[in-house]
Design a protein around this motif. Structure first.
Motif: not given
Lengths: 576, 223
Positions: B16-18, B23-24, B30-35
């Protein structure tokens, strides 16, 4: 030196100016106080202020607007008095600064003075009110759920939403033409809106307005009209299915009723039995030839008119001897036969079975039925006369009722079970009673009477059997014994010997009485012979009285009223 | 059977940890993609600023409902707002000409400049001598919270857009520690401060919406 005329002119002038001076101060005042009514910016780039002039004091008054920005003391005058109309001031882009307070004052001036309005602080950012949306189009569209109303519009032309400088939200309102209240819908940022499930055939009025994110609502646009064409509800598929199923059920029911047409008809309209006469041709009757129709019923050779009297005479052989009693044979046999014939014809009423013979009618005497059992051509009497009448006279004295045999029905067809034999006919058994004593009547059950006379000459259609040529034309009657009655009410006959039949006393039934409604009560305790015994004994000597089911002691025979006349009872009419 | 289940659960922990880490990481990526992030963040920010301005307007109206006319006379001029030193575009043409980063930094400065005053307002609102006291108190507190949220979002946005933060020295200072000594002056100062914020929140909202449309110009809804 001024002449008097000159003096007068001066005076007049003086007066004139004096009056003028007075006039200018009397009734004319400095202007009233103007009032700034509102300032609005349609796109957050320009703005306009309007004022209310107030009274002008009767003199031409000019209005000027002065403003001051919040940070400076510099007073500016309105740059544009015209663009926005009367009593307005339009601030163009160059003159407009957002997020800065404007201190605006309007001054009214006339000859006598001036007046200025209260100052108003205005920040353009807070007075945004856009123009109404434009190009409002309303149309009825279709999708698979049915029609809907699609409203579309465009932003007011000057609002700059593409850069994000101003953000507009829209609202529309809809109502049916005849309704009173509007229905408002928020369209958000969209410029399209769909109204679903509109009223079929209704006319809708649509208006649109908009608002900036922080500002005032615009005015409602001009009303757009749209008429929804008539359409079936979206449940039309359901209705189609229901309609089809109902139609199918209806067709099935109709077909079923059609198949059972007769049963339905019988159920609803039970048939009234009507008289049917076998061999009667309705068509001939309709054609107007009634005689032909009736003649068709007549059995040729059966009952020639000339033999009528002979028949009667033959039949009327009455024995005076007490011991000699005549068996009324065959009467009931015939009746039974006839009845069997009757039974086979479902539509026949009883009347046809019981129709007393043509002979009876010919006789014209309604007194009794003359049992003409064996019609002999020669002996048929054309009219009732002679011995018959004597018999009538004699029997009239009798106390007991006589059971007469019934003349056989002149049915064209007899069951083939009848064996015809030539035999000297014996007189029709007529039970007779002596003058003094009661005769006991042979109470044979009519259906099972032992004997029947059958005339060889009884030439009926379908009659199996031949003429016995040897048989004298005269007495060609023979006795036939009923062997039994089959289940189908068919009498099985067997010929008897030529001997006359004599009945014991016990073969007769004594009539106990006649009830009020024409029921003949017979005593049956005297007959002891049973059917089986009779059969064992054979048919030679004795008659086998056919008893009906031994009953409690009485046999009730219902007689129709026309039978009982003069004390004679025609057994043929007995219905068992 | 129980033991086997437990052993499965225990063994699951490492797994689960892995899984969670991977996932994070993926989500961050995904969130870090700028556009996607910038326009969404701007959209979120403009929503908060919109709410902020609406709150301040309603609070202002609540104050005005029972406003004693004399206090209006005592009100300082708007130019006395502490943020007046901050140069901002005053019309559309100006505003559209400012580059995004500068505009964003401007917005951020404004938001930061109001953090403390709003805190003061929310703390002073309860002691205000006004009939609509409780409502004012609630709204002032919410005002403060929302501005804090907006500030955090803008920080995030700035880091994403890669622009440098505004120089701290240019930040307008709010030096007052209280609104006044007597109830009337407190009320007057409260009202004045609120009016200043109302205008500035309008600026913030307008600029963020300009930035929003500039980041996603084909947005059919808003731009």
């Amino acid at each position: 030196m001024l002449g008097p005329f000159r003096v007068l002119q001066l005076l007049l002038l003086n007066l004139f100016f004096h009056l003028l001076a007075e006039a200018s101060t009397a009734g004319f005042t400095p202007p009233g106080k103007p009032k700034l009514t509102s300032c609005r910016s349609p796109e957050k780039e320009t703005f306009t202020c309007w004022w209310d002039p107030g009274s002008d004091g009767g003199l031409p008054t000019t209005y000027s607007l002065y403003y001051r920005l919040e940070n400076s003391e510099t007073v500016y005058e309105c740059p544009d008095y015209r663009t926005a109309g009367e009593n307005s001031c339009f601030f163009s882009k160059n003159d407009t600064t957002i997020w800065v307070n404007y201190n605006i004052t309007v001054v009214a001036t006339n000859e006598l003075g001036s007046n200025h309005s209260d100052s108003v602080e205005v920040d353009v950012a807070y007075i945004v009110q856009p123009n109404t949306p434009v190009n409002v189009t309303v149309a009825v569209k279709e999708d698979d759920q049915g029609p809907y109303v699609r409203v579309s519009w465009e932003k007011p032309p000057k609002a700059d939403t593409s850069s994000g400088w101003i953000t507009l939200v829209y609202q529309l309102r809809v109502k049916l033409e005849k309704e009173r209240d509007w229905e408002e819908y928020d369209a958000g940022y969209q410029k399209v809106f769909k109204v679903f499930s509109p009223r079929s055939g209704g006319t809708y009025m649509v208006q649109v307005r908009c608002k900036p994110d922080h500002g005032f609502w615009s005015e409602w646009s001009n009303t757009s009209y749209v008429t929804v064409p008539d359409y079936l509800l979206k449940e039309r598929y359901l209705w189609i299915v229901i309609g089809t199923i109902s139609l199918v059920i209806f067709i099935i029911l109709t077909w079923m009723i059609n198949l059972k047409r007769n049963s339905v008809k019988h159920f609803l309209l039970p048939p009234v039995p009507g008289p049917k006469i076998k061999g009667f041709d309705k068509q001939q009757l309709k054609n107007g030839k009634a005689e032909d129709a009736f003649n068709a019923l007549v059995i040729q050779g059966f009952l020639p008119a000339s033999d009528y009297e002979d028949l009667l005479v033959e039949y009327l052989e009455v024995y005076d001897n007490d011991n000699q009693e005549l068996v009324d044979g065959g009467k009931d046999l015939q009746d039974g036969l006839l009845k069997s014939k009757c039974m086979s014809d479902n539509d026949s009423g009883r009347g046809s079975c019981d129709s007393h013979i043509l002979l009876m009618e010919k006789c014209g005497e309604g007194k009794e039925e003359l049992p003409v059992e064996h019609p002999r051509p020669q002996e048929v009497v054309g009219k009732c006369s002679g011995p018959m009448e004597d018999l009538v006279a004699n029997t009239a004295e009798l106390n007991t009722s006589l059971v007469h045999t019934l003349a056989p029905r002149f049915s064209p067809s007899l069951p083939s079970q009848i064996n015809k034999k030539g035999s000297p006919g014996t007189p029709t058994p007529i039970s007779e009673k002596g003058e003094k004593q009661k005769r006991e009547l042979h109470n044979s059950s009519p259906a099972l009477s032992g004997y029947s006379h059958i005339n060889n000459e009884f030439d009926m259609n379908g009659l199996v059997g031949k003429r016995d040529p040897a048989a004298p034309a005269f007495r060609s009657m023979e006795y036939v014994e009923v062997q039994k009655v089959s289940q189908q009410n068919v009498l099985l006959l067997r010929p008897l010997g030529p001997t006359p039949v004599q009945l014991a006393a016990e073969d007769y039934s004594k009539v106990k009485g006649v009830t009020s409604d024409n029921v003949l009560l017979l005593q049956s305790e005297q007959s002891r012979l049973r059917i089986s015994d009779c059969q064992e004994r054979g048919e030679q000597e004795e008659s086998c009285p056919r008893q009906q089911h031994p009953q409690a002691g009485k046999l009730a025979i219902h007689l129709p009223s026309n039978v009982i006349q003069g004390g004679y009872v025609d057994s043929a009419t007995m219905i068992y | 059977a129980d033991a086997s289940v437990l052993s499965v659960v225990n063994g699951c922990d490492d797994l689960c940890v892995s899984v969670c880490v991977s996932v994070s990481v993926l989500m961050c990526a995904a969130m870090c993609s700028e556009a996607v992030g910038v326009s969404d963040l701007l959209d979120r920010a403009s929503q908060i600023s919109d709410k902020l301005h609406s709150l301040s307007t309603s609070l202002s109206n609540d104050l005005d409902s029972h406003f004693v006319p004399v206090t209006r006379l005592l009100m300082p001029r708007p130019s006395a707002c502490h943020t007046s030193s901050l140069q901002t575009p005053n019309d559309k043409d100006h505003a559209l000409r400012v580059p995004e980063t500068e505009l964003l930094s401007l917005v951020r400065s404004l938001v930061l400049a109001w953090t403390d005053p709003l805190a003061l307002l929310s703390s002073e609102a309860s002691a205000l001598d006004h009939p609509a006291n409780s409502i004012i108190n609630t709204k002032a507190k919410e005002l403060h919270d929302q501005s804090k949220t907006l500030g955090e979002g803008l920080e995030h946005l700035v880091s994403k857009m890669g622009s440098s933060g505004p120089s701290i020295s240019l930040l307008p200072l709010f030096e007052s520690n209280d609104l006044g000594q007597d109830p009337t002056s407190r009320l007057v100062n409260f009202h004045f401060l609120l009016s200043c914020f109302r205008r500035d929140s309008h600026k913030i909202d307008s600029f963020l919406k300009v930035l929003r449309c500039r980041a996603a110009p084909m947005n059919p809804d808003t731009c």
